[in-house]
Design a protein around this motif. Sequence first.
Motif, PDB file in Angstrom:
ATOM      1  N   ASP A 208       0.809  -1.215   0.000  1.00  0.00           N
ATOM      2  CA  ASP A 208       0.000   0.000   0.000  1.00  0.00           C
ATOM      3  C   ASP A 208       0.844   1.267   0.000  1.00  0.00           C
ATOM      4  N   LYS A 209       2.057   1.183   0.568  1.00  0.00           N
ATOM      5  CA  LYS A 209       2.826   2.406   0.778  1.00  0.00           C
ATOM      6  C   LYS A 209       4.046   2.531  -0.134  1.00  0.00           C
ATOM      7  N   ASN A 210       4.662   1.402  -0.476  1.00  0.00           N
ATOM      8  CA  ASN A 210       5.942   1.456  -1.182  1.00  0.00           C
ATOM      9  C   ASN A 210       6.118   0.215  -2.046  1.00  0.00           C
ATOM     10  N   PRO A 211       5.231  -0.034  -3.023  1.00  0.00           N
ATOM     11  CA  PRO A 211       5.214  -1.329  -3.719  1.00  0.00           C
ATOM     12  C   PRO A 211       6.479  -1.649  -4.502  1.00  0.00           C
ATOM     13  N   LEU A 212       7.214  -0.641  -4.939  1.00  0.00           N
ATOM     14  CA  LEU A 212       8.440  -0.932  -5.686  1.00  0.00           C
ATOM     15  C   LEU A 212       9.455  -1.665  -4.835  1.00  0.00           C
ATOM     16  N   ARG A 213       9.415  -1.449  -3.522  1.00  0.00           N
ATOM     17  CA  ARG A 213      10.378  -2.092  -2.643  1.00  0.00           C
ATOM     18  C   ARG A 213      10.186  -3.599  -2.571  1.00  0.00           C
ATOM     19  N   ILE A 214       9.012  -4.093  -2.965  1.00  0.00           N
ATOM     20  CA  ILE A 214       8.796  -5.539  -2.966  1.00  0.00           C
ATOM     21  C   ILE A 214       9.752  -6.218  -3.942  1.00  0.00           C
ATOM     22  N   LEU A 215      10.156  -5.498  -4.984  1.00  0.00           N
ATOM     23  CA  LEU A 215      11.103  -6.052  -5.953  1.00  0.00           C
ATOM     24  C   LEU A 215      12.456  -6.338  -5.312  1.00  0.00           C
TER      25      LEU A 215
END
Length: 415
Positions: A208-215
Amino acid sequence: MSKDKSAKIPTPQAVRGTQDMLGDFADRFAYVVETFERVRRLYGFKRVEVPVIEPTAVFARSLGETTDVVSKEMYSFEDRGGESITLRPEFTAGIARAYVTNGWQQFAPLKVATHGPLFRYERPQKGRYRQFHQLDAEVLGSDSPLADAELLVFADQLLKELGISEGVTLTLNTLGDAASRDAWRAALVEHFEAHRGNLSEDSLARLDKNPLRILDSKDPRDRPIADSAPDIDAFLTSEAQDFFGAVTAGLDAAGVAWERNARLVRGLDYYRHTAFEFVTDRLGAQGTVLGGGRYDGLIETLGGPPTPAVGWAAGIERLAMLLADDVIDTRLDTVIAVEDDGQIAFAMRALAALRNGGFAAEIVASGSPRKRFDKAAKIPAHALISVGTRDGALHVNVRGDGDRAKAAEGLVRAL
């Protein structure tokens, strides 16, 4: 108040992840800084200094309230006036704040560089400390891809001058412009939402807050989902493609080798276009030795006008660890052994002449005169000069070879 004489003096090592430095590692540390200072002048980067302590809001705004640095790792506390202040965890936010508050926009594009201590409460790892030190270089007020290329060439030359470029790879990606990034972010959210039930707890929080960091996730549950996520290339505007092409063309022209890493990201929304890391496998899992990117939206986040900017940082301790054992010659140029106290005046004159002439020199003139030569011989130096008396006259003997030893001998014999 009585003092407990048996109490031990606390050391920095009593606080996990801190250190004292002396000798070899201190010399390595200084060598990294000296090399950085020399190379940054070659590229016209001005020296800048910013405070170690800033209002907490400077870092909370710039790093994002939801990031681990802000939520877990910053040293923040209230001063006596009730203001929340923070020991700086990185340089960029403070430099961006100074750019706005001091009116440095008049100097744009402004190329600046600095180095010094930073503070993060993090789990100590190899080359990572709670008080650590970084080199930092920034270009503020330039939207040209040539600024990105120049910073990368600067970094590449620094690593070469330090002698640690072997085995270090520049990895590069584009995050696109705002339109590209927004479209990519929406596609990533859609992708991760479809796999929500299989994501780790941390990745669910980031969704919800920082989806690019899931990569970036290292969690085994996330890796198959992250690996199958769409790349940014499908969402790049023509302008973003041209920008990235200009950066890589500049690197190619300068002879800087690079590799594309389409999974290299920066989670915060103010990052644009270029993201990069110089990585190595010589430091274990934490392999980044220098990293950065373009952050065109940061200064606006801090309350300033829209301002393009790009920069990088590198850990001094980590760079020092990578230096070869023989890269630093810690020997003195000359050691003077005074074997007759009657010749101390000459020896002191010779010592002053050597130092004024740019030679690193020491003198051994205490203790038993018969033992001074042996004592001086144990000090690593290019030349050993003994000063004594023979047949009632001054006698100078020089042992050593190489240009520095010969030059030192010539200077002393000319006195």
